[in-house]
Design an enzyme around this catalytic site. Sequence first.
Site, PDB file in Angstrom:
ATOM      1  N   GLU A   1       3.383  -4.629  -0.294  1.00  0.00           N
ATOM      2  CA  GLU A   1       2.911  -5.281   0.933  1.00  0.00           C
ATOM      3  C   GLU A   1       1.411  -5.019   1.014  1.00  0.00           C
ATOM      4  O   GLU A   1       0.999  -3.926   1.397  1.00  0.00           O
ATOM      5  CB  GLU A   1       3.617  -4.689   2.165  1.00  0.00           C
ATOM      6  CG  GLU A   1       5.125  -4.837   2.180  1.00  0.00           C
ATOM      7  CD  GLU A   1       5.553  -6.272   2.391  1.00  0.00           C
ATOM      8  OE1 GLU A   1       4.716  -7.104   2.790  1.00  0.00           O
ATOM      9  OE2 GLU A   1       6.732  -6.566   2.148  1.00  0.00           O
TER      10      GLU A   1
ATOM     11  N   CYS B   1      -2.734  -6.312   9.068  1.00  0.00           N
ATOM     12  CA  CYS B   1      -2.604  -7.043   7.799  1.00  0.00           C
ATOM     13  C   CYS B   1      -2.315  -8.514   8.045  1.00  0.00           C
ATOM     14  O   CYS B   1      -2.807  -9.379   7.324  1.00  0.00           O
ATOM     15  CB  CYS B   1      -1.513  -6.418   6.932  1.00  0.00           C
ATOM     16  SG  CYS B   1       0.077  -6.297   7.750  1.00  0.00           S
TER      17      CYS B   1
HETATM   18  P1  NDP Z   1      -5.147   1.786   1.090  1.00  0.00           P
HETATM   19  O1  NDP Z   1      -4.753   0.885   0.000  1.00  0.00           O
HETATM   20  O2  NDP Z   1      -6.489   2.413   1.064  1.00  0.00           O
HETATM   21  O3  NDP Z   1      -4.106   2.994   1.203  1.00  0.00           O
HETATM   22  C1  NDP Z   1      -2.723   2.763   1.349  1.00  0.00           C
HETATM   23  C2  NDP Z   1      -1.977   4.025   0.951  1.00  0.00           C
HETATM   24  O4  NDP Z   1      -2.083   4.224  -0.458  1.00  0.00           O
HETATM   25  C3  NDP Z   1      -2.506   5.279   1.602  1.00  0.00           C
HETATM   26  O5  NDP Z   1      -1.442   6.143   1.918  1.00  0.00           O
HETATM   27  C4  NDP Z   1      -3.364   5.848   0.503  1.00  0.00           C
HETATM   28  O6  NDP Z   1      -3.567   7.220   0.616  1.00  0.00           O
HETATM   29  C5  NDP Z   1      -2.527   5.548  -0.715  1.00  0.00           C
HETATM   30  N1  NDP Z   1      -3.250   5.595  -1.974  1.00  0.00           N
HETATM   31  C6  NDP Z   1      -4.595   5.542  -2.194  1.00  0.00           C
HETATM   32  N2  NDP Z   1      -4.860   5.578  -3.527  1.00  0.00           N
HETATM   33  C7  NDP Z   1      -3.678   5.666  -4.167  1.00  0.00           C
HETATM   34  C8  NDP Z   1      -3.280   5.720  -5.526  1.00  0.00           C
HETATM   35  N3  NDP Z   1      -4.184   5.703  -6.520  1.00  0.00           N
HETATM   36  N4  NDP Z   1      -1.969   5.789  -5.819  1.00  0.00           N
HETATM   37  C9  NDP Z   1      -1.050   5.777  -4.829  1.00  0.00           C
HETATM   38  N5  NDP Z   1      -1.363   5.735  -3.504  1.00  0.00           N
HETATM   39  C10 NDP Z   1      -2.650   5.670  -3.175  1.00  0.00           C
HETATM   40  O7  NDP Z   1      -4.906   0.954   2.424  1.00  0.00           O
HETATM   41  P2  NDP Z   1      -5.273   1.347   3.901  1.00  0.00           P
HETATM   42  O8  NDP Z   1      -4.546   2.612   4.260  1.00  0.00           O
HETATM   43  O9  NDP Z   1      -6.750   1.297   4.073  1.00  0.00           O
HETATM   44  O10 NDP Z   1      -4.569   0.183   4.729  1.00  0.00           O
HETATM   45  C11 NDP Z   1      -5.194  -1.033   5.011  1.00  0.00           C
HETATM   46  C12 NDP Z   1      -4.699  -2.110   4.077  1.00  0.00           C
HETATM   47  O11 NDP Z   1      -3.280  -2.207   4.186  1.00  0.00           O
HETATM   48  C13 NDP Z   1      -5.216  -3.479   4.419  1.00  0.00           C
HETATM   49  O12 NDP Z   1      -5.567  -4.154   3.245  1.00  0.00           O
HETATM   50  C14 NDP Z   1      -4.015  -4.153   5.076  1.00  0.00           C
HETATM   51  O13 NDP Z   1      -4.042  -5.558   5.004  1.00  0.00           O
HETATM   52  C15 NDP Z   1      -2.902  -3.568   4.306  1.00  0.00           C
HETATM   53  N6  NDP Z   1      -1.676  -3.691   5.053  1.00  0.00           N
HETATM   54  C16 NDP Z   1      -0.688  -4.524   4.603  1.00  0.00           C
HETATM   55  C17 NDP Z   1       0.459  -4.696   5.340  1.00  0.00           C
HETATM   56  C18 NDP Z   1       1.551  -5.571   4.855  1.00  0.00           C
HETATM   57  O14 NDP Z   1       2.675  -5.414   5.340  1.00  0.00           O
HETATM   58  N7  NDP Z   1       1.342  -6.483   3.934  1.00  0.00           N
HETATM   59  C19 NDP Z   1       0.653  -4.009   6.629  1.00  0.00           C
HETATM   60  C20 NDP Z   1      -0.433  -3.156   6.996  1.00  0.00           C
HETATM   61  C21 NDP Z   1      -1.544  -3.015   6.220  1.00  0.00           C
HETATM   62  P3  NDP Z   1      -4.914   7.755   1.344  1.00  0.00           P
HETATM   63  O15 NDP Z   1      -4.925   7.151   2.712  1.00  0.00           O
HETATM   64  O16 NDP Z   1      -4.684   9.206   1.335  1.00  0.00           O
HETATM   65  O17 NDP Z   1      -6.062   7.269   0.483  1.00  0.00           O
END
Ligand code: NDP
Length: 496
Positions: free
Chosen positions: A245, A279
Amino acid sequence: MTATRVPGQPVVEDGVLISTNPASGAEAGRVPVADVEAVNETVRRAAEAALWWQALGYDGRRERLLRWRSLIVRRIDELAQLTSLETGKPAADAIVEGTAAVEHLDWAAHNARRVLGPRKVRTRLLTAEHSGHLEYQPYGVVGVIGPWNYPILTPVGPISGALAAGNAVVFKPSEYTPIVGQWLVDTFAEVVPEQPVLQAVHGLGDTGAALCRSGVGKMAFTGSTATAKKVLAACAENLVPAVIEAGGKDALIVDADADIPAAAEAAVWGSMTNAGQTCIGIERVYAVAPVYDAFVSAVVEKAGQLRTGEEIGPITMPRQIDIIRDHIDDALAKGGRAVLGGSDAVQPPYVSPTVLVDVPADSREISDETFGPTLTITKVADADEAVEKANSTAYGLGGAVFGRKNALRIARKLRSGMVAVNSTLTFVGMGNLPFGGVGESGFGRIHGEDGLREFARAKSITVRRGPSVLPAMTFERTPAQVATIVKALRILYGRK
Ligand code: NDP
C-alpha cells in the site's frame, strides 16, 4: 551532551526510541529499539503463538478480536489523545481514524469463516468421481510495516485481516508513531494474554528491513513507494510475498452537473484533513469549464475558514515541510497562481491551506505526492479530458467524482483501486470494500473479502468418492478408455 531535539523528529538514545510531538516537542513516550536478533526472536515467538491462535478456530478468534474491538471503543478517547500527542493531528481526526479501524476489525472478525473457511466446490464432469474442497490457510506469521500518517487505521486494516485469517502478527510501526503502535499491541495483549499473537518491534528502517528477512510468511507494507521497492527487494531474497500500500496523487473530477457547494466542501475535506498527510488525499482537481469559476470560489471560501493550529495540525514529519515548500515554489515558478496561501503558508511546523490554479502539468505539484494541505485546481473542457489528466500520473490509489448523469461511468474509467462518487475518501471506511492501488501505488488488497484472502493461501483438496468413469490419470488406462475420453471431450467442449 545531548544534541538539540527537533520537535517531532524521533531520536534513538542508548537503544531507546524517543517520540515527540511535532509542534511542542513534548515527549509522547519511549520504546526499546529491536536489532536483528531481537526481530528474529520476536518472529520465532510469534510462530509458536500462531499455532495456538490457529487452534482456536474461527469462533475463538472472532470472540477475542471482538473483545479487542470493544476495548478500543471503550478507550477511544485515550487512543485519540495519544495519537494527537504523537502526530499533532486534531483529536477529532484521530477519533474518525479510530472509528474506521474499528469497522475493519469488526468486519474481519465476523466474516473470516464465511470467506476463508472450508467449503465444497461444484463437481466437474471430467472429474466427477472426485469431490473438490477449498479452504484458505494462514501463512503463520505476517509482518506488518506501517506509516505515521494514520498510525491507527493503516496497521489495524492488515492486522485485522491477518489475525482473523489465523496468523500471528509482528508489527513495525513508523519511527514517528511507535507509541500508538505499542498501545495497539498492549491493548490486544489485555484481551489475549495467553500468547504473543500480536507483537511490536520498534526502530528505524533497518528494523523494518530485518522484519522482511526474519522468516515471516508474508509482509504487509504501507508507506512510500520508494520504501516499498526496498521492502520488495528484501522480501525477494526469500521469496516472501508482500501486499504493498504505497503513495498516491489522487484526483477529484467535477463534472458539469455536480452539486458545486457539496463538491467544494468534499474537496476541502479530502485535501486538507490531517493537514493533507493522507495517502488517499485529494491533491488535484479537474473541473469542467462551465463550473470551474464557481468551484474555485467555493473551495477558496471554505478552505480559507480552516484555522491553522486547530483543524489544520502541524506537519508530523519535519522533513516533509521542505517537500511541500518545494512543490508550492515550483508550481508558482512555472506559472501557477496561489488563490489561497502560497509560499508564505509554510511556517514550520505548520502549512496553512493552499489552493493553486493554472499549475502546469510538468510541475511537481501535479506529478509527485505533496503530502500537505495543498490543492491544485485545473480547468478542463470535459470529463474525458479530466479522466485523461487524472490518469496521467504513475500513481493510482483512490479518487473521486462529483456529478450526476455520468459520475459512475467516469469513476470506472479512473485508473485507481477506489473511487468515491459525490464524496471523498469514503471507501476507506467501509469494512466490506477492498482497499489498494495500481501502478506506483502498489498491489494486493487490504479490507473486505480480498483483504482477508490476502493473508491466507488457497488450499485445494480432492477426495475420491468412487471409481473413475473416464480413467485419465493412471498408466492403467486402455486405448478404448482414451478414445472414450476424446468422445466425451468432443461432446462437452467440441461444439462450435
Ligand atoms: P515510509 O516509506 O518512509 O515508511 C513506511 C514504513 O517503512 C515505516 O515504518 C518505516 O520505518 C519503514 N521503513 C523505512 N525504510 C525501510 C526499509 N528499508 N525496509 C523496511 N521498512 C522500512 O513512509 P512514511 O512513514 O513516510 O508514510 C508516508 C507514505 O505512506 C506516503 O507515501 C503515503 O502515501 C503512504 N501511505 C499509503 C497508504 C496506503 O494505504 N496506500 C496509507 C497511508 C500512507 P521508519 O519510519 O522507522 O523509517
